[in-house]
Design an enzyme around this catalytic site. Structure first.
Site, PDB file in Angstrom:
ATOM      1  CB  THR A  40      33.104 -13.212  32.850  1.00 10.05           C
ATOM      2  OG1 THR A  40      32.560 -13.554  33.735  1.00 10.05           O
ATOM      3  CG2 THR A  40      33.889 -13.989  31.874  1.00 10.05           C
ATOM      4  CG  HIS A  43      38.198 -13.196  35.048  1.00 11.27           C
ATOM      5  ND1 HIS A  43      39.030 -13.388  36.256  1.00 11.27           N
ATOM      6  CD2 HIS A  43      37.065 -13.493  35.666  1.00 11.27           C
ATOM      7  CE1 HIS A  43      38.466 -13.410  37.138  1.00 11.27           C
ATOM      8  NE2 HIS A  43      37.163 -13.795  37.192  1.00 11.27           N
TER       9      HIS A  43
HETATM   10  N1  LIG Z   1      28.440 -19.291  37.613  1.00 10.65           N
HETATM   11  C1  LIG Z   1      28.323 -18.415  36.780  1.00 10.65           C
HETATM   12  O1  LIG Z   1      27.523 -18.530  35.638  1.00 10.65           O
HETATM   13  C2  LIG Z   1      28.771 -16.842  37.061  1.00 10.65           C
HETATM   14  C3  LIG Z   1      28.100 -15.796  36.206  1.00 10.65           C
HETATM   15  C4  LIG Z   1      28.442 -14.661  36.439  1.00 10.65           C
HETATM   16  C5  LIG Z   1      29.671 -14.524  37.144  1.00 10.65           C
HETATM   17  N2  LIG Z   1      30.360 -15.449  37.723  1.00 10.65           N
HETATM   18  C6  LIG Z   1      31.465 -15.467  38.764  1.00 10.65           C
HETATM   19  O2  LIG Z   1      30.948 -15.019  40.168  1.00 10.65           O
HETATM   20  C7  LIG Z   1      31.874 -14.348  40.733  1.00 10.65           C
HETATM   21  C8  LIG Z   1      31.399 -12.998  41.427  1.00 10.65           C
HETATM   22  O3  LIG Z   1      30.918 -12.117  40.152  1.00 10.65           O
HETATM   23  P1  LIG Z   1      30.930 -10.797  40.718  1.00 10.65           P
HETATM   24  O4  LIG Z   1      30.801  -9.660  39.329  1.00 10.65           O
HETATM   25  O5  LIG Z   1      30.151 -10.185  41.949  1.00 10.65           O
HETATM   26  O6  LIG Z   1      32.629 -10.532  41.137  1.00 10.65           O
HETATM   27  P2  LIG Z   1      33.250  -9.719  41.876  1.00 10.65           P
HETATM   28  O7  LIG Z   1      34.856  -9.867  41.700  1.00 10.65           O
HETATM   29  O8  LIG Z   1      33.005  -7.911  41.749  1.00 10.65           O
HETATM   30  O9  LIG Z   1      32.801  -9.969  43.517  1.00 10.65           O
HETATM   31  C9  LIG Z   1      33.539 -10.591  44.353  1.00 10.65           C
HETATM   32  C10 LIG Z   1      33.383 -10.287  45.874  1.00 10.65           C
HETATM   33  O10 LIG Z   1      33.959 -10.842  46.830  1.00 10.65           O
HETATM   34  C11 LIG Z   1      34.540 -10.135  47.490  1.00 10.65           C
HETATM   35  N3  LIG Z   1      35.620 -11.208  48.178  1.00 10.65           N
HETATM   36  C12 LIG Z   1      36.864 -11.391  47.690  1.00 10.65           C
HETATM   37  N4  LIG Z   1      37.297 -12.151  48.653  1.00 10.65           N
HETATM   38  C13 LIG Z   1      36.475 -12.416  49.952  1.00 10.65           C
HETATM   39  C14 LIG Z   1      36.552 -13.228  51.083  1.00 10.65           C
HETATM   40  N5  LIG Z   1      37.611 -13.804  51.396  1.00 10.65           N
HETATM   41  N6  LIG Z   1      35.280 -13.084  51.848  1.00 10.65           N
HETATM   42  C15 LIG Z   1      34.108 -12.253  51.502  1.00 10.65           C
HETATM   43  N7  LIG Z   1      34.039 -11.579  50.131  1.00 10.65           N
HETATM   44  C16 LIG Z   1      35.345 -11.656  49.561  1.00 10.65           C
HETATM   45  C17 LIG Z   1      35.206  -9.136  47.087  1.00 10.65           C
HETATM   46  O11 LIG Z   1      35.244  -7.959  47.478  1.00 10.65           O
HETATM   47  C18 LIG Z   1      34.086  -8.809  45.738  1.00 10.65           C
HETATM   48  O12 LIG Z   1      33.543  -7.725  46.252  1.00 10.65           O
HETATM   49  C19 LIG Z   1      33.052 -14.072  39.748  1.00 10.65           C
HETATM   50  O13 LIG Z   1      33.975 -15.098  39.915  1.00 10.65           O
HETATM   51  C20 LIG Z   1      32.592 -14.170  38.429  1.00 10.65           C
HETATM   52  O14 LIG Z   1      33.493 -14.648  37.193  1.00 10.65           O
HETATM   53  C21 LIG Z   1      29.863 -16.783  37.712  1.00 10.65           C
END
Ligand SMILES: NC(=O)c1ccc[n+]([C@@H]2O[C@H](COP(=O)([O-])OP(=O)(O)OC[C@H]3O[C@@H](n4cnc5c(N)ncnc54)[C@H](O)[C@@H]3O)[C@@H](O)[C@H]2O)c1
Ligand SMILES: [Zn+2]
Length: 347
Positions: A40, A43
């Protein structure tokens, strides 16, 4: 004077002096020690959240540190106490709060996004946000309690039960933490991740990992589950391809738990929801119970937080760290070291 890392505008961060002021009634002043950079924050760095973030803005909501001063009326906390912060402030009056869902208050203040965050040497927060850390837990590991609380909440929302087959799509920090927490809940877990570096790291943590670019994930799930499909899929990639995979792998009455923040509407195969009677469950943030459980999981090593820390940089180098993370590369979690020792060493 204490220093702060500040977001100024898209792709621009600086560090600047930030005077410390005495905490007001009900407030506590902290000395953040380690602050994680999360998806985030990236972002925000990209400029995608300018409507919400009032620049210059101090980012950071994954932290661990110590109490420096307590304001009038604060009880139970003393200078030196090791803490992390549940960075949420709610209004207690909106329909969501009245229904008991304060963590998704309709006027939520997410501290570190909507108000000043932890990437600074002194940080004042409401005492109600503090979560006590055991003295034995190193503060760098404790900086991963917040994303672990996300994972605990998500596994709870998906109601993962012992013996269930679980696919985690996206093996970034949050996805790997979900995989570890789901496994601790008795789930039989597979992770799907594009990055070779992140796949290797997840494998080193004992997880079984598939590469969606070369493995035919739906076929592998068929073999693994005796043609039944998975019970639960977590969408943690934030990408269209990840959504497709998560829907494709689910078996009859499977649950899709949506964790990632998707910056735009996605296509989703609703026929599959009809055909297999699937359920979609949203999961956002955490509550205090999730945080307390996360402290225990990190402290006991069920979540080996130290293995997820790729790099620690001093506060003065936070702007460079954001630029490096933006370029992708072989990293999982980067921590910013806000201590005076790191500042002196960096001079
Ligand atoms: N729900 C919530 O409260 C909450 C809290 C924290 C983070 N998030 C969100 O969760 C998500 C993950 O967070 P993060 O810090 O691990 O992010 P990140 O961007 O580091 O991890 C995402 C991963 O997904 C992989 N990826 C992309 N496309 C793919 C596909 N088609 N198949 C398989 N893997 C794929 C990427 O290589 C990356 O390693 C983010 O969108 C973040 O904003 C949500
Ligand atoms: Zn509310």
């Amino acid at each position: 004077m204490p220093l702060a890392a500040r977001y100024l505008s898209a792709r621009t961060l600086d560090t600047a002096p930030a005077p410390s002021t005495p905490p007001g009634p009900g407030e506590v002043e902290l000395a953040p020690a380690y602050v994680g950079i999360c998806g985030t924050d990236l972002h925000i760095f990209h400029g995608d959240m300018d409507a919400r973030v009032a620049a210059p803005a101090v980012l950071g909501h994954e932290m661990a540190g110590r109490v420096v001063r307590v304001g009038p009326g604060v009880e139970g906390w003393a200078p030196g106490d090791a803490v992390t912060v549940m960075p949420l402030r709610w209004d207690d009056t909106c329909p969501a709060c009245r229904a008991g869902h304060q963590h998704i208050c309709q006027h939520l203040d997410f501290i570190g996004i909507d108000s000043p965050g932890a990437m600074q040497q002194r940080w004042t927060v409401p005492a109600t946000t503090l979560i006590r850390l055991p003295d034995t837990l190193p503060l760098d590991r404790a900086a991963l309690v917040e994303p672990t609380a996300v994972a605990v909440h998500d596994v709870g929302r998906a109601q993962v039960a012992a013996g269930e087959k679980v696919v985690v799509v996206g093996g970034g920090p949050v996805g790997v933490l979900i995989a570890l927490v789901a496994q601790a809940a008795g789930g039989d877990v597979r992770v799907v991740e594009l990055s070779a570096h992140r796949r290797l790291l997840a494998e080193e943590l004992g997880l079984v990992v598939w590469d969606p670019a070369t493995d035919h994930v739906a076929d592998l799930v068929g073999e693994w589950s005796g043609d039944a499909g998975a019970d639960v899929a977590f969408e943690v990639s934030g990408a269209q391809g990840g959504v497709d995979t998560a829907v494709d792998v689910l078996g009859v009455r499977g649950r899709l738990c949506l964790v990632a923040i998707h910056p735009k509407p996605r296509e989703i195969n609703l026929h599959r929801f009809f055909w297999r009677e699937l359920t979609l469950v949203g999961a956002r943030l955490y509550d205090r119970c999730d945080f307390e459980k996360a402290v225990a999981l990190v402290a006991e090593g069920t979540v080996p937080a130290d293995r997820l820390i790729s790099k620690v940089v001093p506060l003065t180098q936070a702007p460079a760290a954001f630029e490096a993370l933006e370029g992708g590369g072989d990293v999982m979690k980067i921590l910013v070291d806000c201590t005076d020792e790191a500042r002196e060493a960096a001079v």
